[in-house]
Design a protein around this motif. Structure first.
Motif, mmCIF file in Angstrom:
data_model
loop_
_atom_site.group_PDB
_atom_site.id
_atom_site.type_symbol
_atom_site.label_atom_id
_atom_site.label_comp_id
_atom_site.label_asym_id
_atom_site.label_seq_id
_atom_site.Cartn_x
_atom_site.Cartn_y
_atom_site.Cartn_z
ATOM 1 N N VAL A 248 0.837 -1.201 0.000
ATOM 2 C CA VAL A 248 0.000 0.000 0.000
ATOM 3 C C VAL A 248 0.869 1.248 0.000
ATOM 4 C CG1 VAL A 248 -0.278 0.298 2.520
ATOM 5 C CG2 VAL A 248 -2.131 0.971 0.962
ATOM 6 N N ALA A 249 2.060 1.177 0.618
ATOM 7 C CA ALA A 249 2.986 2.311 0.577
ATOM 8 C C ALA A 249 3.432 2.573 -0.858
ATOM 9 C CB ALA A 249 4.194 2.041 1.472
ATOM 10 N N LEU A 250 3.689 1.485 -1.610
ATOM 11 C CA LEU A 250 4.073 1.644 -3.013
ATOM 12 C C LEU A 250 2.928 2.242 -3.826
ATOM 13 C CD1 LEU A 250 6.064 1.122 -5.352
ATOM 14 C CD2 LEU A 250 5.049 -1.165 -5.576
ATOM 15 N N LEU A 251 1.694 1.797 -3.562
ATOM 16 C CA LEU A 251 0.542 2.342 -4.281
ATOM 17 C C LEU A 251 0.396 3.842 -4.011
ATOM 18 C CD1 LEU A 251 -2.185 -0.421 -3.764
ATOM 19 C CD2 LEU A 251 -0.766 -0.025 -5.780
ATOM 20 N N ILE A 252 0.590 4.235 -2.763
ATOM 21 C CA ILE A 252 0.472 5.655 -2.401
ATOM 22 C C ILE A 252 1.545 6.470 -3.128
ATOM 23 C CG2 ILE A 252 0.728 7.306 -0.506
ATOM 24 C CD1 ILE A 252 -0.536 5.159 1.325
ATOM 25 N N LYS A 253 2.782 5.968 -3.124
ATOM 26 C CA LYS A 253 3.879 6.688 -3.793
ATOM 27 C C LYS A 253 3.650 6.761 -5.297
ATOM 28 C CE LYS A 253 7.222 4.253 -1.846
ATOM 29 N NZ LYS A 253 8.606 3.772 -1.494
ATOM 30 N N ASP A 254 3.187 5.649 -5.885
ATOM 31 C CA ASP A 254 2.930 5.653 -7.328
ATOM 32 C C ASP A 254 1.802 6.610 -7.694
ATOM 33 O OD1 ASP A 254 4.943 3.858 -7.708
ATOM 34 O OD2 ASP A 254 3.659 2.152 -8.240
ATOM 35 N N PRO A 276 1.514 2.740 -13.081
ATOM 36 C CA PRO A 276 1.443 3.704 -14.186
ATOM 37 C C PRO A 276 2.733 3.678 -14.998
ATOM 38 C CG PRO A 276 0.675 4.699 -12.135
ATOM 39 C CD PRO A 276 1.263 3.373 -11.766
ATOM 40 N N ALA A 277 2.634 3.837 -16.307
ATOM 41 C CA ALA A 277 3.793 3.709 -17.191
ATOM 42 C C ALA A 277 4.892 4.706 -16.848
ATOM 43 C CB ALA A 277 3.343 3.884 -18.645
ATOM 44 N N ASP A 278 4.519 5.959 -16.552
ATOM 45 C CA ASP A 278 5.551 6.969 -16.278
ATOM 46 C C ASP A 278 6.284 6.675 -14.973
ATOM 47 O OD1 ASP A 278 3.239 7.498 -14.811
ATOM 48 O OD2 ASP A 278 3.507 9.684 -14.848
ATOM 49 N N VAL A 279 5.564 6.170 -13.990
ATOM 50 C CA VAL A 279 6.184 5.853 -12.699
ATOM 51 C C VAL A 279 7.053 4.609 -12.810
ATOM 52 C CG1 VAL A 279 5.728 5.166 -10.312
ATOM 53 C CG2 VAL A 279 4.342 6.940 -11.379
ATOM 54 N N SER A 280 6.565 3.620 -13.525
ATOM 55 C CA SER A 280 7.313 2.380 -13.681
ATOM 56 C C SER A 280 8.659 2.626 -14.348
ATOM 57 C CB SER A 280 6.487 1.391 -14.515
ATOM 58 O OG SER A 280 7.164 0.172 -14.659
ATOM 59 N N GLU A 281 8.683 3.571 -15.284
ATOM 60 C CA GLU A 281 9.924 3.880 -15.984
ATOM 61 C C GLU A 281 10.873 4.704 -15.119
ATOM 62 O OE1 GLU A 281 11.406 6.188 -20.061
ATOM 63 O OE2 GLU A 281 9.270 5.833 -19.701
ATOM 64 N N LYS A 282 10.332 5.652 -14.364
ATOM 65 C CA LYS A 282 11.166 6.566 -13.572
ATOM 66 C C LYS A 282 11.589 5.959 -12.250
ATOM 67 C CE LYS A 282 11.323 11.380 -12.018
ATOM 68 N NZ LYS A 282 10.567 12.659 -11.926
ATOM 69 N N TYR A 283 10.723 5.103 -11.656
ATOM 70 C CA TYR A 283 11.009 4.494 -10.356
ATOM 71 C C TYR A 283 10.895 2.970 -10.454
ATOM 72 C CZ TYR A 283 10.046 9.295 -8.812
ATOM 73 O OH TYR A 283 10.046 10.661 -8.664
ATOM 74 N N PRO A 284 11.820 2.333 -11.136
ATOM 75 C CA PRO A 284 11.737 0.869 -11.286
ATOM 76 C C PRO A 284 11.946 0.159 -9.958
ATOM 77 C CG PRO A 284 13.863 1.665 -12.066
ATOM 78 C CD PRO A 284 13.032 2.885 -11.764
ATOM 79 N N ILE A 285 11.310 -0.985 -9.785
ATOM 80 C CA ILE A 285 11.505 -1.789 -8.581
ATOM 81 C C ILE A 285 11.861 -3.208 -8.999
ATOM 82 C CG2 ILE A 285 9.988 -0.434 -7.078
ATOM 83 C CD1 ILE A 285 7.785 -2.421 -7.577
ATOM 84 N N TYR A 286 12.569 -3.895 -8.114
ATOM 85 C CA TYR A 286 13.050 -5.235 -8.438
ATOM 86 C C TYR A 286 11.886 -6.222 -8.528
ATOM 87 C CZ TYR A 286 15.150 -9.838 -7.795
ATOM 88 O OH TYR A 286 15.497 -11.165 -7.930
ATOM 89 N N LYS A 287 11.919 -7.024 -9.567
ATOM 90 C CA LYS A 287 10.919 -8.076 -9.750
ATOM 91 C C LYS A 287 11.623 -9.326 -10.258
ATOM 92 C CE LYS A 287 6.413 -9.024 -11.850
ATOM 93 N NZ LYS A 287 5.302 -8.479 -12.658
ATOM 94 N N ILE A 288 11.235 -10.478 -9.745
ATOM 95 C CA ILE A 288 11.836 -11.737 -10.171
ATOM 96 C C ILE A 288 11.342 -12.073 -11.573
ATOM 97 C CG2 ILE A 288 11.960 -14.214 -9.728
ATOM 98 C CD1 ILE A 288 11.567 -13.568 -6.734
ATOM 99 N N ASN A 289 12.283 -12.222 -12.493
ATOM 100 C CA ASN A 289 11.933 -12.573 -13.868
ATOM 101 C C ASN A 289 12.104 -14.066 -14.141
ATOM 102 O OD1 ASN A 289 11.290 -9.904 -14.828
ATOM 103 N ND2 ASN A 289 13.475 -9.429 -14.710
ATOM 104 N N ASP A 290 13.137 -14.654 -13.550
ATOM 105 C CA ASP A 290 13.388 -16.082 -13.712
ATOM 106 C C ASP A 290 13.209 -16.752 -12.349
ATOM 107 O OD1 ASP A 290 14.249 -18.647 -14.170
ATOM 108 O OD2 ASP A 290 16.162 -18.090 -15.090
#
Length: 423
Positions: A248-254, A276-290
């Motif tokens: 929820v903290a991430l949602l508030i910041k986004d 949101p696309a603009d936030v995802s690009e400017k503030y990337p966060i770690y996500k497991i891809n593999d």
């Protein structure tokens, strides 16, 4: 509150005993998947959740009692058949709520703590949310309310339904034959907790698996796809209080950072993980891809630290047992002040497990808070009624706890300096 507290006094030792038995069993088999810090983090999450529930810190919107009073068409007597009907209705409600929690950003915050462990064991079943302060899902009990199922029936069936979901959080029970077609088994729930692409958002059922089969969300555990557990944006902390509010903290910041006003509003009910696309690009966060190639979260265990963690866990369980067994005796507002102490205890404890060099500050806050209570009341929540000397023992323990935390924090600083010199 008092009745629930008494029930938990019986349930807690039983759950703890089963968790420890599973750890011993896994150790004997040479496949120990019960990491000490992970297990303790799960137990701490359980402690915070039941403390919140026992103290009644939640707001029910359109609670079952209101639905029953205003919408019931019939008045059914509490027979054995009534309990069966109530159990089935509650199970469908659980499926519906569970599916919503997984599918929408805002509601995921109240459930992700349950999936936050990167292991799958009985302990992780105790990871339950404290962030769901507002309960809105009684509406899914509408069929029971329309039929006039008595409120006391729901009150009995609900905890039984919850406790019946504990046993299948294990990797040690494989496929269960014909039962796989009827009830939720460990195999079904391993799929649910997995982050493999094939398994994501499957098997929401809680007791009877036919809800998933009926609504198209069933997935069998595949022999060539071993489940990998956790969440795709790992929490990377043992602190259950932080875990409960990370999303929820991430949602508030986004919502704050996005320039698109439409996104500021719709982010809350978009699919889980959407940004949101603009936030995802400017503030990337770690996500497991593999899912087959990532490093699980871990922290140091300094010399004597493992033993100290067990001492702290035992102390916490003693404190919580006294609260649950003495709710009526302590009374309000004392029980809420006690609840604050429990949350401070959990926060300080888990900060230590996270190897934070400043964990001693939270331990100091816990010590000062407890010392003020003891000095100002010359008691520890009516403990004088048992013995006037016990409060001094508590104060002595808290001082030892502060000293030990300070000692370990110095060790964390030394390790950090060594790592910096090696870079």
């Amino acid at each position: 509150m008092e009745t629930y507290g008494k029930i938990l006094l019986i349930a807690m030792p039983a759950f703890l005993g089963l968790v420890l038995f599973e750890k011993w069993f896994a150790w004997r088999k040479g496949v120990d998947n019960v990491n000490t810090q992970d297990m303790i983090s799960s137990l701490l999450s359980g402690v915070t959740n039941v403390t919140k529930d026992v103290l009644g810190i939640s707001i029910a919107i359109y609670g079952y009692g209101w639905l029953l009073e205003n919408l019931s068409i019939y008045n059914i007597k509490a027979t054995w058949l009534t309990y069966v009907v109530a159990f089935l209705v509650l199970d469908f409600s659980g499926y519906a709520v569970h599916r919503i929690q997984h599918r929408y950003n805002f509601f995921w915050n109240g459930h992700l703590v349950h999936h936050s462990s990167e292991e799958f064991n009985l302990a992780c079943a105790l990871r339950q949310s404290i962030s769901g302060l507002v309960k809105i899902f009684a509406i899914f009990l509408l069929p029971a309310a329309l039929l006039g199922v008595p409120e006391k029936v729901i009150a009995v069936v609900a905890p039984l339904h919850l406790f019946a979901q504990f046993w299948y959080h294990t990797v040690h029970i494989k496929k269960m034959g014909f039962l796989e077609k009827i009830i939720v088994t460990p195999s079904h729930h391993r799929v649910h907790h997995a982050i493999n692409l094939e398994y994501l958002d499957k098997n929401y059922s809680q007791i009877f698996i036919f809800w998933d089969k009926l609504f198209g969300t069933f997935q069998e555990e595949l022999p060539d796809k071993p489940p990998v557990y956790g969440i795709t944006r790992p929490v990377q902390t043992w602190n259950p209080i932080k875990i409960n509010f990370q999303h929820v903290a991430l949602l508030i910041k986004d919502a704050w950072h996005t320039q698109n006003w439409k996104d500021k509003i719709r982010i809350w009910l978009m699919p889980t993980g959407w940004r949101p696309a603009d936030v995802s690009e400017k503030y990337p966060i770690y996500k497991i891809n593999d899912v087959y190639d990532f490093k699980k979260y871990t922290t140091y265990l300094l010399p004597f630290m493992r033993s100290w963690l067990w001492v702290q866990l035992i102390a916490l369980l003693l404190f919580i047992s006294y609260l649950f067994g003495s709710i009526a005796h302590i009374g309000a507002p004392g029980i809420f002040l006690y609840g604050v102490f429990i949350f401070l205890f959990v926060y300080a404890f888990s900060e230590l497990m996270d190897n934070h060099k400043m964990a001693w500050i939270w331990e100091f806050v816990k010590f000062i808070y407890a010392a003020i209570i003891i000095i100002s009341t010359k008691d520890w929540f009516r403990l004088n009624d048992i013995s006037p000397y016990l409060k001094y023992f508590i104060l002595f323990y808290l001082l030892i706890s502060l000293t030990m935390t300070g000692y370990f924090c110095m060790g964390f600083k030394r390790i950090a300096m060594q790592e910096a010199n090696n870079i």
